[in-house]
Write a protein that holds these residues in place. Structure first.
Motif, PDB file in Angstrom:
ATOM      1  N   ALA A 153       0.855  -1.189   0.063  1.00 36.54           N
ATOM      2  CA  ALA A 153      -0.182  -0.012  -0.036  1.00 36.54           C
ATOM      3  C   ALA A 153       0.919   1.292   0.159  1.00 36.54           C
ATOM      4  N   HIS A 154       0.657   1.904  -0.913  1.00 37.50           N
ATOM      5  CA  HIS A 154       1.747   3.178  -1.100  1.00 37.50           C
ATOM      6  C   HIS A 154       0.826   4.574  -1.186  1.00 37.50           C
ATOM      7  N   LEU A 155       1.203   5.160   0.053  1.00 36.65           N
ATOM      8  CA  LEU A 155       0.575   6.414   0.417  1.00 36.65           C
ATOM      9  C   LEU A 155       1.608   7.685  -0.408  1.00 36.65           C
ATOM     10  N   SER A 156       0.828   8.693  -1.239  1.00 35.02           N
ATOM     11  CA  SER A 156       1.764   9.505  -1.784  1.00 35.02           C
ATOM     12  C   SER A 156       2.265  10.714  -0.750  1.00 35.02           C
ATOM     13  N   ALA A 157       3.341  11.156  -0.951  1.00 34.44           N
ATOM     14  CA  ALA A 157       3.784  12.339   0.078  1.00 34.44           C
ATOM     15  C   ALA A 157       2.870  13.152   0.269  1.00 34.44           C
ATOM     16  N   ASP A 158       2.200  13.651  -0.670  1.00 36.44           N
ATOM     17  CA  ASP A 158       1.021  14.837  -0.404  1.00 36.44           C
ATOM     18  C   ASP A 158      -0.114  14.207   0.258  1.00 36.44           C
ATOM     19  N   ARG A 159      -0.186  12.894   0.429  1.00 37.80           N
ATOM     20  CA  ARG A 159      -1.424  12.170   0.837  1.00 37.80           C
ATOM     21  C   ARG A 159      -2.424  12.391   0.066  1.00 37.80           C
ATOM     22  N   SER A 160      -2.546  12.447  -1.014  1.00 42.41           N
ATOM     23  CA  SER A 160      -3.545  13.034  -2.178  1.00 42.41           C
ATOM     24  C   SER A 160      -3.998  11.740  -2.693  1.00 42.41           C
ATOM     25  N   ASN A 161      -3.182  10.312  -2.670  1.00 40.84           N
ATOM     26  CA  ASN A 161      -3.699   9.195  -3.493  1.00 40.84           C
ATOM     27  C   ASN A 161      -2.984   8.153  -3.082  1.00 40.84           C
ATOM     28  N   THR A 351      -7.615   9.972   4.922  1.00 39.70           N
ATOM     29  CA  THR A 351      -7.724  11.224   4.278  1.00 39.70           C
ATOM     30  C   THR A 351      -7.622  10.943   2.758  1.00 39.70           C
ATOM     31  N   VAL A 352      -7.303  10.008   2.113  1.00 37.64           N
ATOM     32  CA  VAL A 352      -7.547   9.824   0.605  1.00 37.64           C
ATOM     33  C   VAL A 352      -8.766   9.461   0.209  1.00 37.64           C
ATOM     34  N   PRO A 353      -9.429   9.965  -0.608  1.00 35.46           N
ATOM     35  CA  PRO A 353     -10.702   9.744  -1.298  1.00 35.46           C
ATOM     36  C   PRO A 353     -10.680   8.416  -1.781  1.00 35.46           C
ATOM     37  N   SER A 354     -11.670   7.689  -1.825  1.00 32.61           N
ATOM     38  CA  SER A 354     -11.892   6.159  -2.600  1.00 32.61           C
ATOM     39  C   SER A 354     -11.765   6.301  -4.063  1.00 32.61           C
ATOM     40  N   ASP A 355     -12.024   7.415  -4.684  1.00 31.74           N
ATOM     41  CA  ASP A 355     -11.813   7.544  -6.082  1.00 31.74           C
ATOM     42  C   ASP A 355     -10.119   8.109  -6.406  1.00 31.74           C
ATOM     43  N   ARG A 356      -9.371   8.180  -5.351  1.00 32.42           N
ATOM     44  CA  ARG A 356      -7.905   8.374  -5.435  1.00 32.42           C
ATOM     45  C   ARG A 356      -7.193   7.159  -4.922  1.00 32.42           C
ATOM     46  N   ILE A 357      -8.003   6.162  -4.997  1.00 34.31           N
ATOM     47  CA  ILE A 357      -7.165   4.883  -4.816  1.00 34.31           C
ATOM     48  C   ILE A 357      -7.191   3.974  -5.856  1.00 34.31           C
ATOM     49  N   THR A 358      -5.978   3.462  -6.260  1.00 34.44           N
ATOM     50  CA  THR A 358      -5.807   2.440  -7.462  1.00 34.44           C
ATOM     51  C   THR A 358      -5.599   1.063  -6.825  1.00 34.44           C
ATOM     52  N   MET A 359      -5.888   0.112  -7.177  1.00 32.13           N
ATOM     53  CA  MET A 359      -5.749  -1.270  -6.803  1.00 32.13           C
ATOM     54  C   MET A 359      -5.336  -2.028  -8.094  1.00 32.13           C
TER      55      MET A 359
END
Length: 561
Positions: A153-161, A351-359
């Motif tokens: 699980a990769h959480l971006s540095a700006d926590r946006s995705n 904080t990451v919206p579900s539409d900003r999550i890619t699996m």
């Protein structure tokens, strides 16, 4: 994935949706003593109405106290009455060493804004050590625990995705030397399927194996076993899944063993208890390991959506129940092994919206040594690892989830002192194109890039005689050189097309050092090799966190339901 089916059922016990549903073994909160003459013993003043009013006020105070405690637990404070419950939660956490295998992947430095991406290894263990696990998954396994689910699980540095990448459990990889933290047994390096790494030194060995495979630094790991999956599915009230056809994952004339036992009619279902475990373990009915990974992604997306629709802070009893269950269901790496740290981690993920999550699933191909059973990483897997290492946003359907980091040299001068003349800046170039200690390096690569720098005016650039295998390309400068060193390093980065975000300070570097990784085997412009936002390979089977979808079912596993 095989197995012998499931015996019995799992009964998590009754759960009452009321303020008294704190676990029975949780520490009690001492009652507040009232001053003499204000109630309790002795002379009571006032009539029935006054007495009734005091009772109502008392009930109100009790409700407020429980609400305050639950809220405090929610933010995992350590003051007052909540402290005892905090300690209770802490006692439920199982912990282990972050890494127990040999790996040379270093933790990346923060970017120009001081932010760092976070990578978490999520493991599903098939351990059968506890009675609950044996009951759910058959007899104890003499070969030790294996990792049935392996996800980064990769959480971006700006926590946006966020991106979640599954690695098929039957992928053949190099497993490094690992030491079991409990028994101190040392396991020699081997080439085997990746799920065997768990039994050769615990989650920390799997973490080292994944780091070496991907070049991605893993900050933490979380592991859940069979019984834990059942607990979590039950405590949230079930998870919605969907199948296009009726499914019964059972032994067939072609595959006479195994099968998860999953049996559902076509359409949407809310699954929990043993069915949730069956869903996550189903492979043959969904076609392959890739199909199982897709089903797991659907389950995870649905679980996230379910949790976000539940107002846990508005229901203290439910918050208590979920918190306690989660603490006991997971085992985590030492550095996040407190309720507060786990809460902080959860808040970042929230904080990451579900539409900003890619699996997605690691692109893979058949293993020539066992084409019907095992896999090897496909060439396109390198693109996935590069996206993670460079913190580039990805999303299903080829669109970016957010603005990607700069992948070309900046056009404006950075803040700070100007770079010195190129001719006076020493640069060391290291050939790391082998990627790993067992990989194959591109001959003369360091010399070729050193010559490119010479052409750009960096006449003091030299090729190191020592190779240093690295999955990704890095550029570091001596931290002691401060702002001037950074400006000089950025000038070198511009000459090679390395992003400014890739320039890091180092406490060990003696000079500006460019290590050419396995992601830059050819060419002289590193920026041209970087994947752009949203460029997920087609064979990664990517899905967006908002996608619900339905699983296809292999014809032989359908039934007339």
């Amino acid at each position: 994935m095989g197995g012998t089916g499931y015996g019995g059922t799992y009964d998590p016990g009754p759960y009452r949706e009321d303020a008294a549903s704190v676990p029975p073994d949780a520490p009690s909160v001492p009652a507040q003593r009232r001053p003499e003459g204000t109630g309790g013993g002795g002379h009571r003043r006032g009539g029935p109405r006054r007495k009734q009013g005091r009772r109502q006020a008392s009930r109100g105070r009790r409700f407020l106290k429980w609400t305050a405690i639950a809220t405090a637990v929610g933010v995992l404070g350590t003051a007052g009455a909540a402290y005892g419950y905090y300690e209770y939660l802490a006692s439920k956490i199982r912990k282990g060493e972050r890494v127990s295998g040999k790996t040379n992947v270093a933790k990346p430095k923060a970017d120009a804004q001081g932010d760092t991406a976070m990578n978490i290894l999520i493991l599903g263990s098939d351990t059968r050590n506890s009675p609950a696990d044996v009951k759910l998954a058959g007899a104890a396994d003499s070969q030790g625990a294996r990792a049935d689910v392996i996800m980064i699980a990769h959480l971006s540095a700006d926590r946006s995705n966020m991106s979640v990448v599954s690695i098929p459990r039957d992928t053949r990889v190099d497993i490094p030397e690992c030491t079991d933290p409990k028994t101190k047994q040392v396991y020699a390096p081997t080439n085997n399927i990746i799920n065997a790494s768990l039994g050769r030194g615990g989650p920390g060995c799997t973490l080292a194996t994944v780091q070496n495979l991907t070049g991605v630094y893993i900050d933490h790991w979380l592991m859940i076993d069979f019984a834990g999956v059942v607990k979590m599915a039950d405590v949230v009230g079930g998870v919605e899944v969907c199948v296009k056809n009726s499914v019964w994952d059972r032994p067939t004339a072609y595959i006479k063993h195994g099968g998860s036992g999953l049996k559902l009619t076509a359409g949407t279902h809310v699954i929990k208890d043993q069915q949730a475990l069956q869903w996550l373990r189903t492979r043959d009915a969904f076609g392959s390991d890739a199909g199982r990974a897709k089903a797991q992604h659907m389950y995870m997306s649905s679980l996230i959506r379910t949790l976000r629709t539940q107002n846990l802070f508005g229901n203290p009893a439910r918050l208590n129940h979920i918190a306690t269950t989660a603490m006991s269901a997971f085992e985590v790496s030492d550095e996040i092994g407190t309720p507060k740290k786990l809460y902080d981690l959860g808040m970042q993920l929230k904080t990451v919206p579900s539409d900003r999550i890619t699996m997605l699933t690691m692109p893979h191909m058949a293993d020539p040594q066992a084409p019907n059973a095992h896999y090897l990483p496909a060439p396109e897997a390198a693109t996935i690892w590069s996206l993670l290492r460079n913190d580039v946003a990805m999303k299903a359907n080829g669109t970016a989830t957010t603005t990607a980091p700069t992948t070309t040299a900046p056009t404006t001068a950075p803040a700070g002192p100007p770079a010195r003349a190129a001719s006076v800046i020493p640069v060391t170039v290291v050939n790391g194109t082998a990627g790993t200690d067992t990989g194959v390096a591109t001959p003369g690569r360091a010399g070729g890039i050193a010559q490119t720098l010479h052409t750009a005016g960096f006449t003091q650039a030299t090729a190191s005689k020592q190779a240093a295998p690295s999955q990704g390309t890095t550029l570091v400068y001596p931290a002691t050189r401060g702002a001037q060193g950074k400006s000089d390093a950025i000038a070198v980065a511009k000459a090679l097309g390395i992003p400014v975000t890739g320039v890091k300070a180092s406490t060990t570097a003696q000079a500006i050092t460019v290590t050419i990784g396995a992601d830059w085997k050819t060419g002289t412009d590193y920026g041209a090799t970087l994947p752009k936002a949203g460029t997920v390979p087609d064979n990664a089977d990517a899905m967006n966190g908002n996608d619900k979808g339905c699983m296809d079912v292999e014809p032989i596993y359908r039934w007339d339901g």
